[in-house]
Scaffold this motif. Sequence first.
Motif, PDB file in Angstrom:
ATOM      1  N   ASN A 106      -8.160 106.237  44.652  1.00  0.00           N
ATOM      2  CA  ASN A 106      -7.239 106.452  45.762  1.00  0.00           C
ATOM      3  C   ASN A 106      -5.884 105.807  45.467  1.00  0.00           C
ATOM      4  N   LYS A 107      -4.855 106.654  45.436  1.00  0.00           N
ATOM      5  CA  LYS A 107      -3.527 106.162  45.092  1.00  0.00           C
ATOM      6  C   LYS A 107      -2.555 106.297  46.246  1.00  0.00           C
ATOM      7  N   GLY A 108      -3.013 106.871  47.330  1.00  0.00           N
ATOM      8  CA  GLY A 108      -2.117 107.027  48.478  1.00  0.00           C
ATOM      9  C   GLY A 108      -1.448 108.388  48.506  1.00  0.00           C
ATOM     10  N   HIS A 109      -1.062 108.748  49.693  1.00  0.00           N
ATOM     11  CA  HIS A 109      -0.503 110.066  49.989  1.00  0.00           C
ATOM     12  C   HIS A 109       0.703 110.446  49.115  1.00  0.00           C
ATOM     13  N   GLN A 110       1.649 109.506  48.958  1.00  0.00           N
ATOM     14  CA  GLN A 110       2.864 109.825  48.201  1.00  0.00           C
ATOM     15  C   GLN A 110       2.553 110.187  46.749  1.00  0.00           C
ATOM     16  N   ILE A 111       1.709 109.374  46.120  1.00  0.00           N
ATOM     17  CA  ILE A 111       1.350 109.645  44.729  1.00  0.00           C
ATOM     18  C   ILE A 111       0.555 110.948  44.647  1.00  0.00           C
ATOM     19  N   ALA A 112      -0.322 111.164  45.643  1.00  0.00           N
ATOM     20  CA  ALA A 112      -1.142 112.384  45.621  1.00  0.00           C
ATOM     21  C   ALA A 112      -0.261 113.626  45.670  1.00  0.00           C
ATOM     22  N   ILE A 113       0.723 113.654  46.540  1.00  0.00           N
ATOM     23  CA  ILE A 113       1.550 114.865  46.580  1.00  0.00           C
ATOM     24  C   ILE A 113       2.407 114.972  45.323  1.00  0.00           C
ATOM     25  N   LEU A 141      -3.055 101.655  59.421  1.00  0.00           N
ATOM     26  CA  LEU A 141      -1.864 100.865  59.716  1.00  0.00           C
ATOM     27  C   LEU A 141      -1.334 100.210  58.435  1.00  0.00           C
ATOM     28  N   LYS A 142      -2.268  99.770  57.600  1.00  0.00           N
ATOM     29  CA  LYS A 142      -1.891  99.110  56.350  1.00  0.00           C
ATOM     30  C   LYS A 142      -1.118 100.081  55.452  1.00  0.00           C
ATOM     31  N   LYS A 143      -1.603 101.323  55.376  1.00  0.00           N
ATOM     32  CA  LYS A 143      -0.934 102.316  54.528  1.00  0.00           C
ATOM     33  C   LYS A 143       0.439 102.674  55.088  1.00  0.00           C
ATOM     34  N   MET A 144       0.536 102.707  56.437  1.00  0.00           N
ATOM     35  CA  MET A 144       1.815 103.015  57.054  1.00  0.00           C
ATOM     36  C   MET A 144       2.824 101.910  56.765  1.00  0.00           C
ATOM     37  N   LEU A 145       2.352 100.657  56.883  1.00  0.00           N
ATOM     38  CA  LEU A 145       3.234  99.526  56.612  1.00  0.00           C
ATOM     39  C   LEU A 145       3.708  99.533  55.171  1.00  0.00           C
ATOM     40  N   LYS A 146       2.785  99.857  54.263  1.00  0.00           N
ATOM     41  CA  LYS A 146       3.143  99.873  52.842  1.00  0.00           C
ATOM     42  C   LYS A 146       4.235 100.914  52.599  1.00  0.00           C
ATOM     43  N   LYS A 196       2.916 105.276  67.109  1.00  0.00           N
ATOM     44  CA  LYS A 196       3.438 105.914  65.903  1.00  0.00           C
ATOM     45  C   LYS A 196       4.824 106.504  66.170  1.00  0.00           C
ATOM     46  N   ARG A 197       4.960 107.073  67.379  1.00  0.00           N
ATOM     47  CA  ARG A 197       6.218 107.722  67.715  1.00  0.00           C
ATOM     48  C   ARG A 197       7.356 106.702  67.766  1.00  0.00           C
ATOM     49  N   THR A 198       7.137 105.607  68.505  1.00  0.00           N
ATOM     50  CA  THR A 198       8.218 104.625  68.633  1.00  0.00           C
ATOM     51  C   THR A 198       8.462 103.923  67.302  1.00  0.00           C
ATOM     52  N   SER A 199       7.379 103.584  66.592  1.00  0.00           N
ATOM     53  CA  SER A 199       7.609 102.861  65.342  1.00  0.00           C
ATOM     54  C   SER A 199       8.368 103.754  64.359  1.00  0.00           C
ATOM     55  N   ALA A 200       8.067 105.048  64.375  1.00  0.00           N
ATOM     56  CA  ALA A 200       8.776 105.953  63.466  1.00  0.00           C
ATOM     57  C   ALA A 200      10.250 106.028  63.820  1.00  0.00           C
ATOM     58  N   THR A 201      10.547 106.122  65.106  1.00  0.00           N
ATOM     59  CA  THR A 201      11.944 106.224  65.520  1.00  0.00           C
ATOM     60  C   THR A 201      12.709 104.963  65.123  1.00  0.00           C
ATOM     61  N   ILE A 202      12.108 103.796  65.393  1.00  0.00           N
ATOM     62  CA  ILE A 202      12.767 102.541  65.036  1.00  0.00           C
ATOM     63  C   ILE A 202      12.975 102.481  63.526  1.00  0.00           C
ATOM     64  N   TYR A 203      11.948 102.919  62.805  1.00  0.00           N
ATOM     65  CA  TYR A 203      12.017 102.861  61.340  1.00  0.00           C
ATOM     66  C   TYR A 203      13.186 103.686  60.797  1.00  0.00           C
ATOM     67  N   TYR A 204      13.325 104.893  61.324  1.00  0.00           N
ATOM     68  CA  TYR A 204      14.434 105.739  60.855  1.00  0.00           C
ATOM     69  C   TYR A 204      15.774 105.073  61.150  1.00  0.00           C
ATOM     70  N   LYS A 205      15.860 104.409  62.312  1.00  0.00           N
ATOM     71  CA  LYS A 205      17.094 103.704  62.677  1.00  0.00           C
ATOM     72  C   LYS A 205      17.375 102.584  61.672  1.00  0.00           C
ATOM     73  N   ILE A 206      16.335 101.797  61.371  1.00  0.00           N
ATOM     74  CA  ILE A 206      16.520 100.678  60.432  1.00  0.00           C
ATOM     75  C   ILE A 206      16.965 101.213  59.070  1.00  0.00           C
ATOM     76  N   MET A 207      16.305 102.277  58.614  1.00  0.00           N
ATOM     77  CA  MET A 207      16.655 102.836  57.307  1.00  0.00           C
ATOM     78  C   MET A 207      18.121 103.277  57.277  1.00  0.00           C
ATOM     79  N   ARG A 208      18.562 103.887  58.365  1.00  0.00           N
ATOM     80  CA  ARG A 208      19.954 104.322  58.455  1.00  0.00           C
ATOM     81  C   ARG A 208      20.877 103.106  58.347  1.00  0.00           C
TER      82      ARG A 208
END
Length: 321
Positions: free
Chosen positions: A79-86, A219-224, A143-155
Amino acid sequence: MRKPAKLFIVLPCYNEEEILEQSARTVLEKYRELLAEKKIGKKSRILFVDDGSKDRTWEIISALHEEDPVFCGIRLSRNKGHQIAIYAGMDYAVSQGAHCVVTIDADLQQDIDALPRFLEKYYEGCDVVYGVRDSRDTDRFFKRTSATIYYKIMRLLGCDLIEQSADYRLLSDRAVKALSSYKESNLFIRGLVPEMGFQSDTVFFHVKEREAGSSKYTLKKMLKLAIDGITSFSIQPIRWVILLGILVFVISVVMMILTLVDHVRGVTVPGWSTLTISIWFLGSVQLLSLGIIGEYVGRTYMEAKSRPRYFISDETGEEHD
Ligand code: UDP
Ligand code: MG
Protein backbone atom coordinates in the motif's frame (compact mmCIF):
# COMPACT_ATOMS: atom_id res chain seq x y z
CA MET A 1 -9.17 17.50 -34.39
CA ARG A 2 -7.50 14.55 -32.73
CA LYS A 3 -8.33 10.97 -33.83
CA PRO A 4 -10.38 8.72 -31.50
CA ALA A 5 -7.93 8.33 -28.71
CA LYS A 6 -6.63 5.30 -26.94
CA LEU A 7 -8.02 6.14 -23.53
CA PHE A 8 -7.07 4.46 -20.28
CA ILE A 9 -9.50 4.89 -17.41
CA VAL A 10 -7.41 4.48 -14.26
CA LEU A 11 -9.10 3.39 -11.02
CA PRO A 12 -6.99 3.16 -7.85
CA CYS A 13 -8.33 0.46 -5.52
CA TYR A 14 -7.46 -0.19 -1.92
CA ASN A 15 -9.53 -2.92 -0.26
CA GLU A 16 -12.44 -2.32 -2.60
CA GLU A 17 -13.82 -5.88 -2.90
CA GLU A 18 -17.28 -4.73 -1.89
CA ILE A 19 -17.75 -2.27 -4.69
CA LEU A 20 -15.28 -3.23 -7.39
CA GLU A 21 -17.50 -5.47 -9.51
CA GLN A 22 -20.35 -3.02 -9.46
CA SER A 23 -18.03 -0.17 -10.44
CA ALA A 24 -16.49 -2.27 -13.19
CA ARG A 25 -19.94 -2.87 -14.77
CA THR A 26 -20.76 0.84 -14.70
CA VAL A 27 -17.44 1.84 -16.23
CA LEU A 28 -17.74 -0.89 -18.88
CA GLU A 29 -21.16 0.40 -19.87
CA LYS A 30 -19.76 3.89 -20.28
CA TYR A 31 -16.80 2.50 -22.18
CA ARG A 32 -19.08 0.70 -24.65
CA GLU A 33 -21.13 3.85 -25.16
CA LEU A 34 -18.05 5.90 -25.93
CA LEU A 35 -16.75 3.19 -28.25
CA ALA A 36 -20.05 3.01 -30.14
CA GLU A 37 -20.01 6.79 -30.57
CA LYS A 38 -16.42 6.50 -31.82
CA LYS A 39 -15.26 8.88 -29.11
CA ILE A 40 -12.49 6.52 -28.07
CA GLY A 41 -10.34 4.04 -29.94
CA LYS A 42 -10.75 0.27 -29.83
CA LYS A 43 -7.56 -0.24 -27.86
CA SER A 44 -8.81 1.79 -24.92
CA ARG A 45 -8.67 0.05 -21.57
CA ILE A 46 -10.04 0.15 -18.05
CA LEU A 47 -7.04 -0.09 -15.76
CA PHE A 48 -7.29 -0.99 -12.10
CA VAL A 49 -4.40 -0.24 -9.81
CA ASP A 50 -4.46 -2.48 -6.78
CA ASP A 51 -2.74 -0.39 -4.13
CA GLY A 52 -1.55 -3.34 -2.05
CA SER A 53 -5.02 -4.43 -0.94
CA LYS A 54 -5.36 -7.04 1.76
CA ASP A 55 -8.73 -8.36 0.64
CA ARG A 56 -9.89 -10.05 -2.61
CA THR A 57 -9.41 -6.95 -4.77
CA TRP A 58 -6.66 -8.48 -6.91
CA GLU A 59 -8.59 -11.72 -7.45
CA ILE A 60 -11.56 -9.68 -8.64
CA ILE A 61 -9.37 -7.66 -11.01
CA SER A 62 -7.86 -10.87 -12.43
CA ALA A 63 -11.31 -12.40 -12.87
CA LEU A 64 -12.54 -9.27 -14.65
CA HIS A 65 -9.57 -9.46 -16.99
CA GLU A 66 -10.30 -13.13 -17.77
CA GLU A 67 -13.86 -12.22 -18.56
CA ASP A 68 -13.06 -9.26 -20.78
CA PRO A 69 -9.55 -8.12 -21.70
CA VAL A 70 -10.80 -4.54 -21.80
CA PHE A 71 -10.22 -4.72 -18.06
CA CYS A 72 -6.62 -4.84 -17.04
CA GLY A 73 -4.74 -4.25 -13.85
CA ILE A 74 -1.46 -3.75 -12.08
CA ARG A 75 -0.76 -4.57 -8.51
CA LEU A 76 1.59 -2.53 -6.34
CA SER A 77 3.87 -4.50 -4.06
CA ARG A 78 2.35 -2.80 -1.00
CA ASN A 79 0.00 0.00 0.00
CA LYS A 80 1.53 3.24 -1.20
CA GLY A 81 -1.42 5.57 -0.94
CA HIS A 82 -3.84 7.08 -3.39
CA GLN A 83 -1.47 9.61 -4.99
CA ILE A 84 1.19 7.04 -5.84
CA ALA A 85 -1.48 4.59 -7.01
CA ILE A 86 -2.92 6.99 -9.55
CA TYR A 87 0.54 8.02 -10.65
CA ALA A 88 1.52 4.37 -11.14
CA GLY A 89 -1.63 3.82 -13.18
CA MET A 90 -1.04 6.81 -15.43
CA ASP A 91 2.60 5.94 -15.96
CA TYR A 92 1.73 2.35 -16.83
CA ALA A 93 -1.05 3.48 -19.17
CA VAL A 94 1.33 5.71 -21.11
CA SER A 95 3.90 2.90 -21.25
CA GLN A 96 1.13 0.84 -22.92
CA GLY A 97 0.68 3.52 -25.54
CA ALA A 98 -2.31 5.41 -24.11
CA HIS A 99 -2.99 8.78 -25.71
CA CYS A 100 -4.83 10.05 -22.68
CA VAL A 101 -5.75 8.87 -19.20
CA VAL A 102 -8.61 9.68 -16.90
CA THR A 103 -8.27 8.94 -13.19
CA ILE A 104 -11.38 8.29 -11.15
CA ASP A 105 -11.97 6.76 -7.71
CA ALA A 106 -12.92 3.10 -7.70
CA ASP A 107 -16.05 3.80 -5.67
CA LEU A 108 -17.27 5.99 -8.58
CA GLN A 109 -18.39 8.69 -6.18
CA GLN A 110 -17.23 11.01 -8.92
CA ASP A 111 -19.76 11.04 -11.68
CA ILE A 112 -18.64 8.81 -14.56
CA ASP A 113 -21.23 10.48 -16.81
CA ALA A 114 -18.97 13.52 -16.95
CA LEU A 115 -16.40 11.46 -18.88
CA PRO A 116 -17.55 12.48 -22.39
CA ARG A 117 -17.12 16.12 -21.44
CA PHE A 118 -13.51 15.46 -20.41
CA LEU A 119 -12.93 13.87 -23.81
CA GLU A 120 -14.54 16.79 -25.65
CA LYS A 121 -12.06 19.16 -24.02
CA TYR A 122 -9.26 16.77 -24.95
CA TYR A 123 -10.33 16.77 -28.58
CA GLU A 124 -10.46 20.55 -28.47
CA GLY A 125 -6.74 20.40 -27.73
CA CYS A 126 -6.42 20.41 -23.95
CA ASP A 127 -3.63 18.41 -22.34
CA VAL A 128 -5.07 18.76 -18.86
CA VAL A 129 -8.75 18.66 -17.95
CA TYR A 130 -9.56 19.19 -14.27
CA GLY A 131 -12.64 17.74 -12.70
CA VAL A 132 -14.12 20.25 -10.27
CA ARG A 133 -16.85 19.24 -7.86
CA ASP A 134 -19.99 21.33 -8.11
CA SER A 135 -20.69 21.08 -4.39
CA ARG A 136 -19.51 19.30 -1.32
CA ASP A 137 -22.92 18.35 0.03
CA THR A 138 -22.14 14.62 0.14
CA ASP A 139 -19.12 15.19 2.36
CA ARG A 140 -19.27 15.03 6.11
CA PHE A 141 -19.14 18.41 7.86
CA PHE A 142 -15.60 17.78 9.09
CA LYS A 143 -14.21 16.92 5.66
CA ARG A 144 -16.00 19.81 4.02
CA THR A 145 -14.78 22.49 6.42
CA SER A 146 -11.28 21.08 6.71
CA ALA A 147 -10.99 21.00 2.92
CA THR A 148 -12.14 24.59 2.58
CA ILE A 149 -9.71 25.79 5.24
CA TYR A 150 -6.94 23.77 3.64
CA TYR A 151 -7.44 25.35 0.23
CA LYS A 152 -7.35 28.78 1.90
CA ILE A 153 -4.09 27.98 3.70
CA MET A 154 -2.52 26.66 0.50
CA ARG A 155 -3.49 29.85 -1.30
CA LEU A 156 -1.95 31.88 1.54
CA LEU A 157 1.24 29.88 1.20
CA GLY A 158 1.43 30.74 -2.45
CA CYS A 159 0.43 27.41 -3.99
CA ASP A 160 -2.17 27.80 -6.69
CA LEU A 161 -4.50 24.85 -6.40
CA ILE A 162 -7.60 24.60 -8.51
CA GLU A 163 -10.31 25.08 -5.89
CA GLN A 164 -12.33 21.94 -5.12
CA SER A 165 -10.54 19.97 -7.80
CA ALA A 166 -10.41 16.30 -7.04
CA ASP A 167 -8.19 13.64 -8.45
CA TYR A 168 -10.73 13.13 -11.24
CA ARG A 169 -8.92 14.47 -14.25
CA LEU A 170 -7.77 13.79 -17.75
CA LEU A 171 -4.14 14.05 -18.76
CA SER A 172 -2.73 13.59 -22.24
CA ASP A 173 0.29 11.35 -22.73
CA ARG A 174 2.39 14.50 -23.01
CA ALA A 175 1.19 15.75 -19.65
CA VAL A 176 1.80 12.38 -17.98
CA LYS A 177 5.36 12.34 -19.33
CA ALA A 178 5.86 15.86 -18.02
CA LEU A 179 4.53 14.79 -14.64
CA SER A 180 6.89 11.85 -14.49
CA SER A 181 9.83 14.18 -15.03
CA TYR A 182 9.21 15.57 -11.55
CA LYS A 183 11.49 13.38 -9.53
CA GLU A 184 10.27 14.12 -6.01
CA SER A 185 9.14 11.05 -4.15
CA ASN A 186 6.47 12.96 -2.23
CA LEU A 187 4.01 13.33 -5.06
CA PHE A 188 1.32 15.96 -4.59
CA ILE A 189 -0.27 15.59 -8.00
CA ARG A 190 -2.96 18.20 -7.34
CA GLY A 191 -0.27 20.84 -6.98
CA LEU A 192 2.09 19.57 -9.66
CA VAL A 193 -0.42 19.51 -12.50
CA PRO A 194 -1.25 23.24 -12.43
CA GLU A 195 2.47 23.91 -11.95
CA MET A 196 3.26 22.13 -15.25
CA GLY A 197 1.17 24.45 -17.35
CA PHE A 198 -0.23 23.14 -20.69
CA GLN A 199 -3.54 24.07 -22.19
CA SER A 200 -6.20 23.19 -19.66
CA ASP A 201 -9.88 23.44 -18.94
CA THR A 202 -12.30 22.33 -16.24
CA VAL A 203 -15.34 20.08 -16.17
CA PHE A 204 -17.88 20.27 -13.36
CA PHE A 205 -19.18 17.05 -11.92
CA HIS A 206 -21.35 15.91 -9.07
CA VAL A 207 -20.11 13.80 -6.17
CA LYS A 208 -22.34 10.95 -5.05
CA GLU A 209 -22.50 8.95 -1.85
CA ARG A 210 -20.33 5.87 -1.68
CA GLU A 211 -22.55 2.89 -2.49
CA ALA A 212 -20.67 0.12 -0.75
CA GLY A 213 -17.67 -0.35 1.46
CA SER A 214 -16.21 2.42 3.55
CA SER A 215 -13.86 5.30 2.96
CA LYS A 216 -10.23 4.21 2.61
CA TYR A 217 -8.99 7.71 3.33
CA THR A 218 -8.30 7.55 7.02
CA LEU A 219 -7.69 10.72 8.98
CA LYS A 220 -4.00 9.83 9.06
CA LYS A 221 -3.86 9.54 5.26
CA MET A 222 -5.71 12.84 4.88
CA LEU A 223 -3.28 14.58 7.21
CA LYS A 224 -0.32 13.13 5.35
CA LEU A 225 -1.71 14.42 2.06
CA ALA A 226 -2.27 17.85 3.58
CA ILE A 227 1.24 18.12 5.05
CA ASP A 228 2.81 16.75 1.86
CA GLY A 229 0.98 19.42 -0.07
CA ILE A 230 2.24 22.24 2.08
CA THR A 231 5.82 21.15 2.47
CA SER A 232 6.34 20.17 -1.14
CA PHE A 233 5.08 23.48 -2.46
CA SER A 234 6.01 26.12 0.02
CA ILE A 235 8.86 27.11 2.28
CA GLN A 236 6.75 29.88 3.78
CA PRO A 237 6.54 28.13 7.18
CA ILE A 238 10.32 28.45 7.54
CA ARG A 239 10.07 32.13 6.68
CA TRP A 240 7.41 32.51 9.34
CA VAL A 241 9.86 31.09 11.83
CA ILE A 242 12.25 33.90 10.94
CA LEU A 243 9.48 36.49 11.34
CA LEU A 244 8.60 34.95 14.68
CA GLY A 245 12.26 35.21 15.69
CA ILE A 246 12.32 38.89 14.78
CA LEU A 247 9.11 39.50 16.71
CA VAL A 248 10.44 37.76 19.83
CA PHE A 249 13.67 39.74 19.50
CA VAL A 250 11.74 43.04 19.46
CA ILE A 251 9.79 41.94 22.53
CA SER A 252 13.01 41.02 24.30
CA VAL A 253 14.50 44.46 23.63
CA VAL A 254 11.43 46.06 25.18
CA MET A 255 11.73 43.70 28.15
CA MET A 256 15.42 44.59 28.52
CA ILE A 257 14.66 48.31 28.67
CA LEU A 258 11.84 47.75 31.17
CA THR A 259 14.12 45.63 33.35
CA LEU A 260 16.89 48.23 33.29
CA VAL A 261 14.46 51.01 34.16
CA ASP A 262 13.23 48.95 37.10
CA HIS A 263 16.82 48.28 38.14
CA VAL A 264 17.71 51.98 38.14
CA ARG A 265 14.54 52.82 40.07
CA GLY A 266 15.54 50.18 42.56
CA VAL A 267 12.29 48.23 42.27
CA THR A 268 13.94 44.87 41.83
CA VAL A 269 10.94 42.98 43.19
CA PRO A 270 10.92 39.18 42.91
CA GLY A 271 9.55 39.18 39.31
CA TRP A 272 8.96 35.48 39.41
CA SER A 273 5.94 35.48 37.08
CA THR A 274 7.71 37.45 34.35
CA LEU A 275 10.62 35.08 34.47
CA THR A 276 8.57 31.91 34.42
CA ILE A 277 6.31 33.09 31.63
CA SER A 278 9.30 34.16 29.52
CA ILE A 279 11.01 30.82 29.97
CA TRP A 280 7.96 28.81 28.97
CA PHE A 281 7.05 31.10 26.11
CA LEU A 282 10.53 31.22 24.62
CA GLY A 283 10.96 27.49 25.12
CA SER A 284 7.79 26.71 23.23
CA VAL A 285 8.61 29.13 20.43
CA GLN A 286 12.02 27.54 20.03
CA LEU A 287 10.70 24.01 20.03
CA LEU A 288 8.00 24.85 17.52
CA SER A 289 10.48 26.56 15.23
CA LEU A 290 12.90 23.68 15.49
CA GLY A 291 10.05 21.34 14.66
CA ILE A 292 9.13 23.20 11.50
CA ILE A 293 12.72 23.41 10.34
CA GLY A 294 13.26 19.78 11.28
CA GLU A 295 10.30 18.76 9.12
CA TYR A 296 11.91 20.34 6.10
CA VAL A 297 15.35 18.97 6.87
CA GLY A 298 13.82 15.53 7.26
CA ARG A 299 12.07 15.82 3.95
CA THR A 300 15.24 16.97 2.25
CA TYR A 301 16.88 13.85 3.64
CA MET A 302 14.12 11.60 2.36
CA GLU A 303 14.18 13.22 -1.08
CA ALA A 304 17.97 13.06 -1.23
CA LYS A 305 17.74 9.29 -1.09
CA SER A 306 15.51 9.42 -4.19
CA ARG A 307 14.01 6.06 -3.45
CA PRO A 308 11.83 4.38 -6.04
CA ARG A 309 8.19 5.37 -5.68
CA TYR A 310 6.62 1.96 -6.11
CA PHE A 311 7.06 -1.53 -7.49
CA ILE A 312 4.60 -3.42 -9.62
CA SER A 313 4.32 -6.95 -8.28
CA ASP A 314 1.69 -8.30 -10.68
CA GLU A 315 0.12 -7.48 -13.99
CA THR A 316 -2.92 -8.95 -15.70
CA GLY A 317 -2.31 -10.51 -19.06
CA GLU A 318 1.28 -11.34 -18.28
CA GLU A 319 2.30 -14.61 -19.87
CA HIS A 320 3.34 -17.30 -17.41
CA ASP A 321 4.63 -20.66 -18.64
N1 UDP B 1 -7.20 4.56 -2.24
C1 UDP B 1 -5.98 4.01 -2.60
N2 UDP B 1 -5.02 3.86 -1.64
C2 UDP B 1 -5.21 4.25 -0.35
C3 UDP B 1 -6.45 4.84 0.00
C4 UDP B 1 -7.42 4.99 -0.97
O1 UDP B 1 -5.76 3.64 -3.75
O2 UDP B 1 -4.31 4.07 0.46
C5 UDP B 1 -8.25 4.70 -3.29
C6 UDP B 1 -9.58 4.09 -2.94
O3 UDP B 1 -9.62 2.73 -3.26
C7 UDP B 1 -10.52 4.90 -3.78
C8 UDP B 1 -9.88 6.27 -3.82
O4 UDP B 1 -8.52 6.06 -3.43
O5 UDP B 1 -10.62 4.42 -5.11
C9 UDP B 1 -10.55 7.25 -2.91
O6 UDP B 1 -10.68 6.70 -1.62
P1 UDP B 1 -12.01 6.79 -0.76
O7 UDP B 1 -13.21 6.65 -1.64
O8 UDP B 1 -11.88 5.81 0.33
O9 UDP B 1 -11.89 8.27 -0.20
P2 UDP B 1 -13.06 9.34 0.03
O10 UDP B 1 -13.94 9.29 -1.17
O11 UDP B 1 -13.73 8.91 1.26
O12 UDP B 1 -12.30 10.62 0.15
MG1 MG C 1 -14.72 7.76 -2.10
